[in-house]
Design an enzyme around this catalytic site. Sequence first.
Site, PDB file in Angstrom:
ATOM      1  CD  GLU A 124       4.712  -0.228   5.602  1.00  0.00           C
ATOM      2  OE1 GLU A 124       4.091   0.693   6.162  1.00  0.00           O
ATOM      3  OE2 GLU A 124       5.893  -0.117   5.191  1.00  0.00           O
ATOM      4  CG  ASP A 168       3.314  -3.029  -1.267  1.00  0.00           C
ATOM      5  OD1 ASP A 168       2.580  -2.053  -1.107  1.00  0.00           O
ATOM      6  OD2 ASP A 168       4.440  -3.137  -0.749  1.00  0.00           O
ATOM      7  CG  HIS A 178       7.312  -3.724   2.634  1.00  0.00           C
ATOM      8  ND1 HIS A 178       6.300  -3.814   1.702  1.00  0.00           N
ATOM      9  CD2 HIS A 178       7.861  -4.983   2.696  1.00  0.00           C
ATOM     10  CE1 HIS A 178       6.255  -5.051   1.230  1.00  0.00           C
ATOM     11  NE2 HIS A 178       7.181  -5.773   1.813  1.00  0.00           N
ATOM     12  CG  HIS A 202       2.761   1.584  -2.064  1.00  0.00           C
ATOM     13  ND1 HIS A 202       2.188   1.142  -0.897  1.00  0.00           N
ATOM     14  CD2 HIS A 202       2.294   2.840  -2.272  1.00  0.00           C
ATOM     15  CE1 HIS A 202       1.397   2.090  -0.403  1.00  0.00           C
ATOM     16  NE2 HIS A 202       1.437   3.137  -1.220  1.00  0.00           N
ATOM     17  CG  ASP A 241       7.375  -1.063  -1.323  1.00  0.00           C
ATOM     18  OD1 ASP A 241       6.861   0.072  -1.389  1.00  0.00           O
ATOM     19  OD2 ASP A 241       6.999  -1.920  -0.499  1.00  0.00           O
ATOM     20  CG  HIS A 297       7.884   2.588   3.677  1.00  0.00           C
ATOM     21  ND1 HIS A 297       6.580   2.444   4.108  1.00  0.00           N
ATOM     22  CD2 HIS A 297       7.928   3.755   2.998  1.00  0.00           C
ATOM     23  CE1 HIS A 297       5.872   3.470   3.698  1.00  0.00           C
ATOM     24  NE2 HIS A 297       6.651   4.287   3.033  1.00  0.00           N
ATOM     25  CG  ASP A 299       2.662  -2.981   2.381  1.00  0.00           C
ATOM     26  OD1 ASP A 299       1.735  -2.670   3.166  1.00  0.00           O
ATOM     27  OD2 ASP A 299       3.485  -2.158   1.938  1.00  0.00           O
ATOM     28  CG  ASP A 301       0.266  -0.662   1.577  1.00  0.00           C
ATOM     29  OD1 ASP A 301       0.357  -1.438   0.617  1.00  0.00           O
ATOM     30  OD2 ASP A 301       1.180   0.118   1.914  1.00  0.00           O
TER      31      ASP A 301
HETATM   32  N1  LIG Z   1       5.968  -0.132   1.925  1.00  0.00           N
HETATM   33  C1  LIG Z   1       5.193   0.887   1.590  1.00  0.00           C
HETATM   34  N2  LIG Z   1       4.031   1.039   2.172  1.00  0.00           N
HETATM   35  N3  LIG Z   1       5.661   1.730   0.699  1.00  0.00           N
HETATM   36  C2  LIG Z   1       5.018   2.956   0.321  1.00  0.00           C
HETATM   37  C3  LIG Z   1       5.890   3.744  -0.596  1.00  0.00           C
HETATM   38  C4  LIG Z   1       5.218   5.013  -1.046  1.00  0.00           C
HETATM   39  C5  LIG Z   1       5.984   5.789  -2.121  1.00  0.00           C
HETATM   40  N4  LIG Z   1       6.092   5.010  -3.318  1.00  0.00           N
HETATM   41  C6  LIG Z   1       7.357   6.186  -1.606  1.00  0.00           C
HETATM   42  O1  LIG Z   1       8.364   5.828  -2.157  1.00  0.00           O
HETATM   43  O2  LIG Z   1       7.462   6.863  -0.633  1.00  0.00           O
HETATM   44 MN   LIG Z   2       5.318  -2.123   0.737  1.00  0.00          MN
HETATM   45 MN   LIG Z   3       2.588  -0.546   0.444  1.00  0.00          MN
END
Ligand SMILES: NC(=[NH2+])NCCC[C@H](N)C(=O)O
Ligand SMILES: [Mn+2]
Ligand SMILES: [Mn+2]
Length: 299
Positions: A271, A123, A100, A125, A127, A140, A226, A228
């Site tokens: 991702e 997502d 990402h 998350h 991010d 990411h 994303d 996920d």
């Molecule tokens: N694009 C993603 N899948 N991001 C996941 C980030 C996970 C976590 N918040 C980190 O900063 O490491």
């Molecule tokens: Mn992401």
């Molecule tokens: Mn994510």
Amino acid sequence: MGKEISVIGVPLDLGQTRRGVDMGPSAIRYAGMIERLEMIGYDVEDLGDLRVERPHRSELDENPKLKNLKQIVTACTELATKVDNVLERKRIPVVLGGDHSIAIGTLAGVTKHYNNLGVIWFDAHGDLNTEEITPSGNIHGMPLAASLGYGHAVLTNLYGICPKVKKENIVIIGARALDDGEKEFIRKEGIKVFTMHEIDRLGMAAVMEETIRYLSHADGVHLSLDLDGLDPHDAPGVGTPVIGGLSYREGHLAMEMLAESGLITSAEFVEVNPILDEKNKTAITAVALMGSLFGEKLK
Ligand SMILES: NC(=[NH2+])NCCC[C@H](N)C(=O)O
Ligand SMILES: [Mn+2]
Ligand SMILES: [Mn+2]
């Protein structure tokens, strides 16, 4: 938006620590993406994959709070140029990740073309980390913060535009793994977030209606998807899976409602990690969602 799509692959896996997401663009193409979009009636141009330089061993973990910064900035800058050029030619850019972190480059190229760009961040998350609050040092986990103007200057100023998006023009959908620093950021900045809790309570249709209304003033809307965000049952091939995500059907409903709205002017699918996947299921899911996003009908 017209019926011309340009595809750009970004085989970059340096924004996180699990190798394999660099093969995402191949997996998505192999799942029949181009043919699928052509079936819907698009003129699809495949611009191939960007060349991504690998770090030398001596450079690894130079800065543990911003891992592989140099290579990510180089790739994102090149991506921004390509995306910019695609929009210049009045075509719809569809970017294939890669992790990402590439969204910083996509958004840089996109935002030049709009005065009031909206962004839908699909997502698990947020991010929204910066080098000060990141728990991992993985870039990411930072692209949305960087696009809002928070974080290392070389990321926030990428392509000479900062910020790339305004905080009131963002909707995050599917969040269920926000770090403490990200939660604070969201509260402080008042960013619109539909966590899984709200999606469960309101239902996906209401969430999308509200999202579309919230962004209706925008002159362009970028979808950053994303994989996920979906439940690992339907998208197992991702580096940071989080249980309790959106179902395949909820994902489709969201894409169909976006198609109906006519709001989306660019998109990226990131991702996908074929090494962690089961028989390319995640790439196949990505292509199915793309079909709905670009107007495929069930009947
Ligand atoms: N694009 C993603 N899948 N991001 C996941 C980030 C996970 C976590 N918040 C980190 O900063 O490491
Ligand atoms: Mn992401
Ligand atoms: Mn994510």
